[in-house]
Write a protein that holds these residues in place. Structure first.
Motif, PDB file in Angstrom:
ATOM      1  N   LYS A  14      -7.378 -22.148 -33.877  1.00  0.00           N
ATOM      2  CA  LYS A  14      -8.096 -23.238 -34.345  1.00  0.00           C
ATOM      3  C   LYS A  14      -9.000 -23.711 -33.245  1.00  0.00           C
ATOM      4  N   MET A  15      -8.641 -23.482 -31.860  1.00  0.00           N
ATOM      5  CA  MET A  15      -9.321 -24.229 -31.013  1.00  0.00           C
ATOM      6  C   MET A  15     -10.852 -23.474 -30.847  1.00  0.00           C
ATOM      7  N   ALA A  16     -11.661 -23.654 -31.655  1.00  0.00           N
ATOM      8  CA  ALA A  16     -12.906 -22.879 -31.659  1.00  0.00           C
ATOM      9  C   ALA A  16     -13.814 -23.004 -30.323  1.00  0.00           C
ATOM     10  N   SER A  17     -13.396 -24.032 -29.493  1.00  0.00           N
ATOM     11  CA  SER A  17     -14.388 -24.182 -28.279  1.00  0.00           C
ATOM     12  C   SER A  17     -13.843 -23.551 -27.130  1.00  0.00           C
ATOM     13  N   LEU A  18     -12.599 -23.098 -27.073  1.00  0.00           N
ATOM     14  CA  LEU A  18     -11.869 -22.564 -26.100  1.00  0.00           C
ATOM     15  C   LEU A  18     -12.694 -21.266 -25.463  1.00  0.00           C
ATOM     16  N   ARG A  19     -12.697 -21.264 -24.246  1.00  0.00           N
ATOM     17  CA  ARG A  19     -13.568 -20.292 -23.375  1.00  0.00           C
ATOM     18  C   ARG A  19     -12.536 -19.349 -22.718  1.00  0.00           C
ATOM     19  N   SER A  20     -11.398 -19.645 -22.194  1.00  0.00           N
ATOM     20  CA  SER A  20     -10.506 -18.966 -21.498  1.00  0.00           C
ATOM     21  C   SER A  20      -9.032 -19.367 -21.964  1.00  0.00           C
ATOM     22  N   LEU A  21      -8.190 -18.213 -22.348  1.00  0.00           N
ATOM     23  CA  LEU A  21      -6.929 -18.216 -22.773  1.00  0.00           C
ATOM     24  C   LEU A  21      -5.963 -17.645 -21.620  1.00  0.00           C
ATOM     25  N   VAL A  22      -5.540 -18.466 -20.717  1.00  0.00           N
ATOM     26  CA  VAL A  22      -4.931 -18.000 -19.568  1.00  0.00           C
ATOM     27  C   VAL A  22      -3.294 -18.429 -19.544  1.00  0.00           C
ATOM     28  N   MET A  23      -2.545 -17.514 -19.840  1.00  0.00           N
ATOM     29  CA  MET A  23      -0.938 -17.910 -19.937  1.00  0.00           C
ATOM     30  C   MET A  23      -0.198 -16.797 -19.298  1.00  0.00           C
ATOM     31  N   GLY A  24      -0.704 -16.278 -18.206  1.00  0.00           N
ATOM     32  CA  GLY A  24      -0.093 -14.999 -17.456  1.00  0.00           C
ATOM     33  C   GLY A  24       1.129 -15.760 -16.905  1.00  0.00           C
ATOM     34  N   GLY A  25       2.036 -14.873 -16.712  1.00  0.00           N
ATOM     35  CA  GLY A  25       3.196 -15.369 -15.618  1.00  0.00           C
ATOM     36  C   GLY A  25       4.267 -16.282 -16.198  1.00  0.00           C
ATOM     37  N   ASN A  26       4.630 -15.980 -17.642  1.00  0.00           N
ATOM     38  CA  ASN A  26       5.391 -16.938 -18.340  1.00  0.00           C
ATOM     39  C   ASN A  26       6.513 -16.127 -18.991  1.00  0.00           C
ATOM     40  N   ASN A  27       7.191 -16.759 -19.978  1.00  0.00           N
ATOM     41  CA  ASN A  27       8.382 -15.841 -20.590  1.00  0.00           C
ATOM     42  C   ASN A  27       8.118 -15.800 -22.148  1.00  0.00           C
ATOM     43  N   LEU A  28       6.581 -15.534 -22.518  1.00  0.00           N
ATOM     44  CA  LEU A  28       6.495 -15.504 -23.878  1.00  0.00           C
ATOM     45  C   LEU A  28       6.708 -14.462 -24.497  1.00  0.00           C
ATOM     46  N   THR A  29       7.305 -14.498 -25.730  1.00  0.00           N
ATOM     47  CA  THR A  29       8.017 -13.396 -26.615  1.00  0.00           C
ATOM     48  C   THR A  29       7.047 -13.074 -27.869  1.00  0.00           C
ATOM     49  N   TYR A  30       7.736 -12.147 -28.607  1.00  0.00           N
ATOM     50  CA  TYR A  30       7.191 -11.799 -29.985  1.00  0.00           C
ATOM     51  C   TYR A  30       5.765 -11.278 -29.834  1.00  0.00           C
ATOM     52  N   THR A  31       5.066 -11.120 -31.084  1.00  0.00           N
ATOM     53  CA  THR A  31       3.708 -10.895 -30.934  1.00  0.00           C
ATOM     54  C   THR A  31       2.777 -11.609 -30.579  1.00  0.00           C
ATOM     55  N   ILE A  32       1.376 -10.976 -30.720  1.00  0.00           N
ATOM     56  CA  ILE A  32      -0.007 -11.955 -30.634  1.00  0.00           C
ATOM     57  C   ILE A  32      -0.194 -12.082 -32.074  1.00  0.00           C
ATOM     58  N   PRO A  33      -0.304 -13.258 -32.611  1.00  0.00           N
ATOM     59  CA  PRO A  33      -0.779 -13.572 -33.828  1.00  0.00           C
ATOM     60  C   PRO A  33      -2.540 -13.238 -33.903  1.00  0.00           C
ATOM     61  N   GLU A  34      -2.769 -13.208 -35.258  1.00  0.00           N
ATOM     62  CA  GLU A  34      -4.209 -13.020 -35.615  1.00  0.00           C
ATOM     63  C   GLU A  34      -4.620 -14.472 -35.240  1.00  0.00           C
ATOM     64  N   PHE A  35      -5.795 -14.415 -34.709  1.00  0.00           N
ATOM     65  CA  PHE A  35      -6.628 -15.623 -34.164  1.00  0.00           C
ATOM     66  C   PHE A  35      -7.737 -15.954 -35.211  1.00  0.00           C
ATOM     67  N   GLY A  36      -8.074 -17.142 -35.480  1.00  0.00           N
ATOM     68  CA  GLY A  36      -9.256 -17.359 -36.374  1.00  0.00           C
ATOM     69  C   GLY A  36     -10.548 -17.011 -35.551  1.00  0.00           C
TER      70      GLY A  36
END
Length: 653
Positions: A14-36
């Protein structure tokens, strides 16, 4: 690079104005959801997480995506086709569990891709001819998968990919039956034969064989020429400079390379590189510079190794101790040299000169340095070396120069150093050395210069130095030396520079100093010296740049009630009167102060030689106690001083 846990919510879309999604080096799990719809999104970086499932098709949500980094996760399945994503430049999906590539991937993404890394996956099959669409590619890594067949000729001849001109298809992936630590031929050598690997392209290991780095001819032994080439590659040789380009060409003999010298048998005896631009770009991209290779130890006849560059990023390999014939080791001014001095350096029995000054070396000076039986010159100054000075240095009977200045050394000066009969230059200034200057210094019968400036040395200046007839320079400034100036120093026939300023020296200047015809510089300021200054010093026109001819005694020490930045008159600054209400309390002052009763009593103590009083009569003097509590000082009820009692015996009255 935080510790964020959990899953990525679809609300991110929903973050329509987002230019960069940087979340490397964490402990995120599960799948990547479908983005709008995220039409402005350019960069997705989710590397180094614990994400699973398949990689979604980002073509619908993110048509302007340029960079996709999903490496080091647990993605499975197929890499989608990237249909409609005409702006994608960089894709990194390495270290996952991907098994196949969509047939349209090279068609849709190929024309815009500049960098593609699919290494360390489980991708099977052959590379299709559609790879020819990747005409703008500059970096490609497909190694450590399960590709069969062969590398398409288009990639083998791709001029944009590194090393294809030299190695052809092997520069993309090693062919079946061969291997390389990178999975493809690089500057450190071609792919090597592996009889146990007949199944897949781009393999990095071989069960029955180790890879010999730098082995260009594949004979299993590194020649001296191969070692030199490896050094060139390890330090980003292509950026050294145009005159060094032949280093990479194996057809150019070692002895013809710039900076190399050889003996009559064409063995390498010298490496002198003082104008090569080592490791250019390595601060931003560390992989460009691996430093001095340990294989340099294979240059068995090497006598001189001199590298001068503030850009050389390297450690000093322990294998350097195998260079038994090395005479001259000079890595001075290599400010990016890091790590410690290896203890193996003590094995270099032929070493005569060791210069590691102004480098980034740290840790301590190894005790094994005392095994260098032929060493004449040691310079480790202006480094990050700490700890104490090893006593084993006293074993170096051939040593003439010991320079350990501006390090982080502490402790005392080892007594063993004063047994070095050939020592001419002892420089230990700018450290945190404590203790005394031993009277055993008289054993240094060849000494010409001693520089102990800016330490914490104390006690008295040893008069035994007067027996060292070769002594030219004594620099003891900024320590805690006390006592009086030894009159015996006037016997030194060639002493030209004496600096004991900024200590706790008391008493007058010995009159015999005025008869030292060789003395050119005399620095005595910021002590507790009192007058009179000997007339023959004030009239010595050779002293302190001849300023005595115009400034008289002021050129030796500023008189009471005056001051200067140097403690004496110079060509730029005369001794100036103290501001009203202040004074200087000793000759050669750099500042003025309000003179207190305590100051006057301290002056009295110094002038009449209070240090020689019996211990019980010195109680409280020159301490933090209030002067009324000093032994022999009597004060009235209102604190006024009404009486003084001190011993005549031992006083200079």
């Amino acid at each position: 690079n935080n510790r964020i846990e959990g899953s990525i919510t679809s609300d991110v879309g929903k973050m329509a104005s987002l230019r960069s999604l940087v979340m490397g080096g964490n402990n995120l799990t599960y799948t990547i959801p479908e983005f709008g719809s995220m039409a402005k999104l350019r960069v997705i970086d989710l590397t180094n997480n614990e994400l699973t499932g398949t990689i979604p098709d980002f073509s619908t949500c993110c048509p302007h995506l340029t960079d996709l980094y999903l490496g080091h996760n647990h993605f499975e399945g197929q890499i989608h086709g990237f249909q409609g994503q005409h702006y994608i430049h960089r894709v990194s999906l390495n270290f996952n569990k991907l098994t196949s590539i969509h047939d349209d991937f090279y068609h849709y993404a190929g024309s815009s891709l500049k960098e593609l890394d699919l290494s360390y996956n489980l991708i099977t099959g052959t590379l299709p001819s559609t790879v020819s669409y990747m005409e703008n590619l500059r970096y490609l890594n497909l190694t450590e998968n399960k590709f069969s067949g062969s590398v398409p000729k288009y990639l083998c001849q791709h001029k944009g990919l590194q090393n294809t001109e030299k190695y052809g298809c092997d520069a993309v992936m090693c062919e079946r039956g061969t291997f390389h630590p990178s999975g493809s031929a690089t500057g450190i050598g071609p792919c090597a034969i592996c009889p146990d690997n007949e199944m897949f392209l781009g393999q990095t290991t071989c069960p029955s064989k180790d890879f010999l780095i730098g082995d260009m001819d594949g004979n299993g032994v590194l020649s001296e020429r191969e070692v030199l080439r490896l050094f060139y590659i390890y330090t980003n040789g292509p950026e050294w400079g145009a005159e060094f380009q032949p280093w990479v060409d194996m057809s150019t003999e070692s002895c013809s390379l710039k900076g190399i010298s050889c003996n009559s048998d064409h063995r390498v005896t010298g490496i002198v590189l003082v104008d090569a631009n080592f490791c250019v770009g390595a601060k931003k991209h560390p992989s460009l510079c691996l430093g001095i290779p340990s294989e340099i130890s294979l240059l068995r006849k090497l006598q001189i190794l001199q590298l001068k560059s503030n850009s050389l990023i390297s450690t000093l390999p322990t294998e350097i101790g195998k260079l038994k014939n090395l005479i001259h080791l000079d890595l001075s001014d290599c400010t990016s040299l890091r790590g410690s001095i290896p203890s193996e350096i003590g094995k270099m029995k032929s070493l005569s000169r060791l210069d590691l000054s102004t480098s980034g070396l740290a840790s301590t000076i190894p005790e094994s340095i005392g095994l260098l039986s032929n060493i004449a010159y040691i310079n480790l100054s202006m480094t990050k070396l700490s700890g104490t000075i090893p006593g084993s240095i006293g074993n170096l009977s051939a040593l003439t120069d010991l320079i350990l200045s501006r390090c982080r050394l502490h402790g005392t000066i080892p007594e063993t150093i004063f047994s070095l009969k050939k020592l001419e230059n002892l420089e230990l200034y700018g450290n945190a050395l404590t203790g005394t200057l031993s009277s055993s210094i008289a054993n240094l019968t060849s000494l010409k210069r001693i520089d102990l400036f800016s330490n914490n040395l104390s006690s008295t200046i040893p008069s035994s130095m007067a027996t060292i007839s070769s002594l030219q320079i004594i620099h003891l400034q900024e320590n805690k030396f006390s006592g009086t100036l030894p009159w015996e120093l006037s016997k030194l026939p060639v002493l030209s520079w004496l600096d004991v300023s900024e200590n706790k020296i008391t008493g007058p200047i010995p009159p015999l100093y005025g008869s030292m015809h060789s003395l050119k510089d005399l620095r005595l300021g910021s002590n507790k010296i009192y007058g009179p200054i000997p007339d023959n010093l004030c009239n010595n026109k050779s002293l302190n740049k001849g300023l005595t001819s115009t400034a008289g005694c002021d050129a030796i020490l500023c008189p009471l009630g005056t001051f200067s930045e140097a403690g004496f008159a110079t060509t730029d600054t005369a001794c100036k009167p103290c501001p009203e209400g202040t004074s200087s309390i000793h000759l050669g002052s750099k500042t003025c102060q309000v003179v207190t009763r305590k100051n006057l009593l301290e002056m009295l103590y110094d002038v009449i030689g209070g240090d020689d009083w019996p211990e019980d009569r010195r109680r409280g003097w020159n301490s933090d106690l209030a002067e009324c509590d000093w032994e022999g000082v009597t004060c009235g009820e209102n604190g006024d001083l009404i009486g003084l009692s001190f011993p005549i015996s031992g006083s200079k009255i």
